[in-house]
Design an enzyme around this catalytic site. Structure first.
Site, PDB file in Angstrom:
ATOM      1  CE  LYS A 114      -4.488  -1.378   1.787  1.00 14.94           C
ATOM      2  NZ  LYS A 114      -5.594  -1.024   2.682  1.00 14.94           N
ATOM      3  CE  LYS A 206      -6.126  -7.768  -2.085  1.00 13.31           C
ATOM      4  NZ  LYS A 206      -5.872  -7.323  -0.720  1.00 13.31           N
ATOM      5  CE  LYS A 209     -13.974  -2.722   0.189  1.00  6.52           C
ATOM      6  NZ  LYS A 209     -13.776  -2.533   1.629  1.00  6.52           N
TER       7      LYS A 209
END
Ligand code: AMP
Ligand code: TRP
Length: 344
Positions: A114, A206, A209
């Site tokens: 992230k 993956k 969102k």
């Protein structure tokens, strides 16, 4: 010492919920209701580890709440609430940030992903996020945590924190009458054919969102036409489906779609391949569209209906928060004694 069994899990109110959240987490939440006391949390404190627009966060929080209810979680029998309404999460997270070691957090792969290249510019909260996650679980002394595969490392860290707290404060825990261990070591529940649902555009990534392409995921609020279109356009390879699971090994896109079918149908991948082995993707995708629309359509409709009444949703969150707070306050009261904070 035996701990009372309790389930806890959380979902972040960021972006829109997708098939990965549904199959990896929320369907498990629903199934566990019959056998456990469950606490399900919309983790808004986690959401703000990356910037969230204050004008948007309430909508996202209510949408996750609506998804919980629309998928079949009963807010009268179990607890549904949002994290920021129970201050004990943040309080225990501070204590845990003094228990966890920097070396442990440095190993967290989600932070590395992230934060990316610009690590110096990531928030401190994004880095210490797993200590808050441990606090979420342990402030209820929860024993079981249903999550997708991507949360496994964070769960292991939660266990390490619980263990180190029990060791570091062992004498005090004992003298306050809590036996050998105050916190249980929470067990991850990561099972079934869809613990890691992959992007429809790239079977090695993956479903998430934050993927810029909406075609990479099926959102819980997508209508039947959109679901059909996304599945028809999903990336595949040119071969027909294999007849056995071993044949999926080097075929990430095929493996993903078969896993999704299996999870939606409540069967194993082997059963899916028994039915579709040798079939072309066009045939298989048509069946997957029917199944996905049948399962997700009603949930999306119900979510849309529920979010139209924010007062009712906020009432669920308010009532759930009051019940959660009562449990969390008991734990924190004991923790303050164990750590040695004066109360006067
Ligand atoms: P998040 O959206 O990151 O708050 O995730 C909520 C829950 O959904 C967590 O238990 C995640 O592990 C799970 N989850 C998120 N993405 C996926 C995915 N692609 N496949 C399976 N589970 C997922
Ligand atoms: N970190 C989880 C995610 O990103 C969400 C979460 C926060 C959670 N606290 C939790 C999950 C406690 C399980 C238990 O998906």
């Amino acid at each position: 010492m035996a701990f009372q069994e309790r389930v806890f899990s959380g979902v972040q109110p960021t972006g829109s919920l997708h098939l990965g959240n549904y199959l990896g987490a929320i369907t498990k939440f629903v199934a566990l209701q019959d056998n456990y006391d469950c606490v399900y949390c919309v983790v808004d404190l986690h959401a703000i580890t990356v910037w969230q627009d204050p004008a948007e966060l309430p909508r996202a929080t209510r949408e996750v709440t609506a998804a919980f209810v629309a998928c079949g979680i009963d807010p009268r029998k179990h607890i549904i609430f949002n994290q920021s309404q129970v201050a004990e999460h943040a309080e225990l997270a501070w204590i845990f940030s003094c228990v966890a070691r920097i070396g442990w957090l440095n190993r967290m792969t989600q932070f590395k992903e992230k934060a990316g290249k610009d690590r110096e510019n990531a928030s401190v909260g994004l880095y210490s996020y797993p200590t808050l996650m441990a606090a979420d679980i342990l402030v209820y002394r929860a024993t079981h945590v249903p999550v997708g595969e991507d949360q496994k490392q964070h769960l292991e860290l939660s266990r390490d924190i619980a263990q180190k707290f029990n060791n570091d404060f062992g004498g005090s825990i004992h003298s306050h009458g809590y036996g050998d261990a105050f916190f249980p070591l929470p067990e991850p529940l990561i099972q079934g054919p869809a613990t890691r649902v992959m992007s429809l555009r790239d079977g090695t990534k993956k479903m998430s969102k934050s993927d810029p392409s909406d075609y990479s995921r099926i959102n819980l609020t997508d209508d039947a036409d959109t679901i059909a279109q996304k599945i028809r356009k999903a990336k595949t390879d040119p071969e027909p489906l294999p007849s056995e699971e071993a044949g999926l090994a080097q075929r990430p896109e095929a493996d993903n779609l078969v896993g999704i079918f299996a999870a939606l149908a409540g069967i194993g991948k082997t059963d899916v391949l028994r039915q579709f082995g040798g079939a072309q993707f066009s045939t298989f995708k048509a069946a997957l569209v029917d199944l996905a629309v049948a399962k997700l359509g009603p949930i999306g409709e119900e979510m849309k209906r529920l979010v139209q009444d924010p007062v009712a949703i906020d009432a669920i969150l308010g009532e759930g928060s009051a019940r959660a707070r009562a449990l969390a306050a008991q734990t924190m009261s004991a923790v303050r004694d164990i750590v040695g904070f004066v109360r006067s």
